[in-house]
Write a protein that holds these residues in place. Structure first.
Motif, PDB file in Angstrom:
ATOM      1  N   THR A  60      33.823  53.203  36.620  1.00 49.00           N
ATOM      2  CA  THR A  60      33.299  52.001  37.280  1.00 49.00           C
ATOM      3  C   THR A  60      33.526  50.776  36.402  1.00 49.00           C
ATOM      4  N   GLY A  61      33.289  50.903  35.107  1.00 53.21           N
ATOM      5  CA  GLY A  61      33.518  49.789  34.184  1.00 53.21           C
ATOM      6  C   GLY A  61      34.982  49.378  34.144  1.00 53.21           C
ATOM      7  N   ALA A  62      35.879  50.361  34.126  1.00 51.73           N
ATOM      8  CA  ALA A  62      37.309  50.054  34.110  1.00 51.73           C
ATOM      9  C   ALA A  62      37.736  49.365  35.398  1.00 51.73           C
ATOM     10  N   LEU A  63      37.195  49.814  36.529  1.00 50.35           N
ATOM     11  CA  LEU A  63      37.511  49.163  37.802  1.00 50.35           C
ATOM     12  C   LEU A  63      36.990  47.727  37.836  1.00 50.35           C
ATOM     13  N   LYS A  64      35.813  47.502  37.277  1.00 50.21           N
ATOM     14  CA  LYS A  64      35.265  46.137  37.217  1.00 50.21           C
ATOM     15  C   LYS A  64      36.192  45.226  36.429  1.00 50.21           C
ATOM     16  N   SER A  65      36.719  45.749  35.311  1.00 52.65           N
ATOM     17  CA  SER A  65      37.652  44.954  34.504  1.00 52.65           C
ATOM     18  C   SER A  65      38.911  44.634  35.295  1.00 52.65           C
ATOM     19  N   LEU A  66      39.413  45.622  36.024  1.00 51.90           N
ATOM     20  CA  LEU A  66      40.609  45.413  36.836  1.00 51.90           C
ATOM     21  C   LEU A  66      40.362  44.348  37.899  1.00 51.90           C
ATOM     22  N   PHE A  67      39.229  44.444  38.573  1.00 43.44           N
ATOM     23  CA  PHE A  67      38.919  43.472  39.627  1.00 43.44           C
ATOM     24  C   PHE A  67      38.730  42.073  39.055  1.00 43.44           C
ATOM     25  N   ALA A  68      38.161  41.980  37.871  1.00 38.46           N
ATOM     26  CA  ALA A  68      37.972  40.670  37.234  1.00 38.46           C
ATOM     27  C   ALA A  68      39.325  40.043  36.907  1.00 38.46           C
ATOM     28  N   VAL A  69      40.253  40.849  36.404  1.00 36.54           N
ATOM     29  CA  VAL A  69      41.583  40.345  36.049  1.00 36.54           C
ATOM     30  C   VAL A  69      42.341  39.903  37.296  1.00 36.54           C
ATOM     31  N   THR A  70      42.224  40.646  38.385  1.00 31.95           N
ATOM     32  CA  THR A  70      43.000  40.331  39.581  1.00 31.95           C
ATOM     33  C   THR A  70      42.555  39.026  40.243  1.00 31.95           C
ATOM     34  N   GLU A  71      41.387  38.535  39.904  1.00 34.38           N
ATOM     35  CA  GLU A  71      40.915  37.260  40.464  1.00 34.38           C
ATOM     36  C   GLU A  71      41.877  36.121  40.122  1.00 34.38           C
ATOM     37  N   ALA A  72      42.613  36.242  39.028  1.00 36.02           N
ATOM     38  CA  ALA A  72      43.518  35.180  38.578  1.00 36.02           C
ATOM     39  C   ALA A  72      44.855  35.176  39.321  1.00 36.02           C
ATOM     40  N   TYR A  73      45.042  36.103  40.278  1.00 36.12           N
ATOM     41  CA  TYR A  73      46.319  36.216  40.963  1.00 36.12           C
ATOM     42  C   TYR A  73      46.134  36.007  42.470  1.00 36.12           C
ATOM     43  N   PRO A  74      46.305  34.767  42.941  1.00 31.89           N
ATOM     44  CA  PRO A  74      46.065  34.476  44.363  1.00 31.89           C
ATOM     45  C   PRO A  74      46.982  35.260  45.308  1.00 31.89           C
TER      46      PRO A  74
END
Length: 187
Positions: free
Chosen positions: A100-114
């Protein structure tokens, strides 16, 4: 009172006690099996989650060339979580927390890619993963409810007198406050 009547009364009392003990024992067996079934339902949803993650990683990979560490962390956490299957509720809960923590990190990073946020495949995966996370939550709740009923049946009197061969079940518990937060699946 004739002796045969006393024998009949004693036999009737013994029969009632035996039936009562059989009923208690069968109730504990049903509780144990219900708990095993509830755990299997969690496994079904976790398997679905594990199956979605490679698709998610592949979809994101092209957009996140500079975020290789994040993608690798998700893949590693998935492997650890899959490996924890069958090691008990505590080990599974810990591994799932890491995933779950790793997925949260992935989702946070993807916010920067419209462009990624608008990708149709990404939107579909987001919806499926969100749905799966909800199903996992419901399955965990059902499992813990089942564990509570089963453990209660082992501990209450007079069941506790017959519960010698039964082991208490473990609750599916999240250990850290960070793991308690839901995965935010939003792009």
């Amino acid at each position: 009172m004739p002796p045969w009547a006393i024998v009949l009364i004693v036999l009737a009392v013994i029969a009632v006690l035996v039936l009562w003990a059989v009923g208690i024992y069968n109730g504990m067996v049903r509780g144990r099996n219900e708990t095993k079934n509830a755990w299997s339902q969690i496994d079904v949803q976790l398997k679905r989650r594990y199956d979605l993650i490679p698709n998610l990683v592949e979809t994101v990979k092209g957009y996140l060339k500079h975020e290789r560490d994040t993608l690798e962390a998700v893949v590693r956490a998935r492997q650890v979580a899959m490996g924890a299957s069958g090691q008990g509720a505590a080990a599974q809960a810990q591994a799932e927390g890491q995933l779950t923590g790793a997925l949260k990190s992935l989702f946070a990073v993807t916010e920067a890619y419209p462009d990624l946020k608008a990708n149709e495949n990404m939107l579909r995966l987001q919806e499926e993963l969100s749905s799966t996370e909800n199903k996992i939550g419901f399955a965990r709740q059902a499992y813990n409810d089942s564990v509570m009923r089963y453990n209660n049946s082992l501990e209450v009197f007079p069941n506790s007198l017959l519960a010698g061969g039964f082991q208490k079940a473990e609750f599916f518990e999240v250990e850290s406050a960070e793991e308690r937060k839901a995965v935010k699946v939003q792009f």
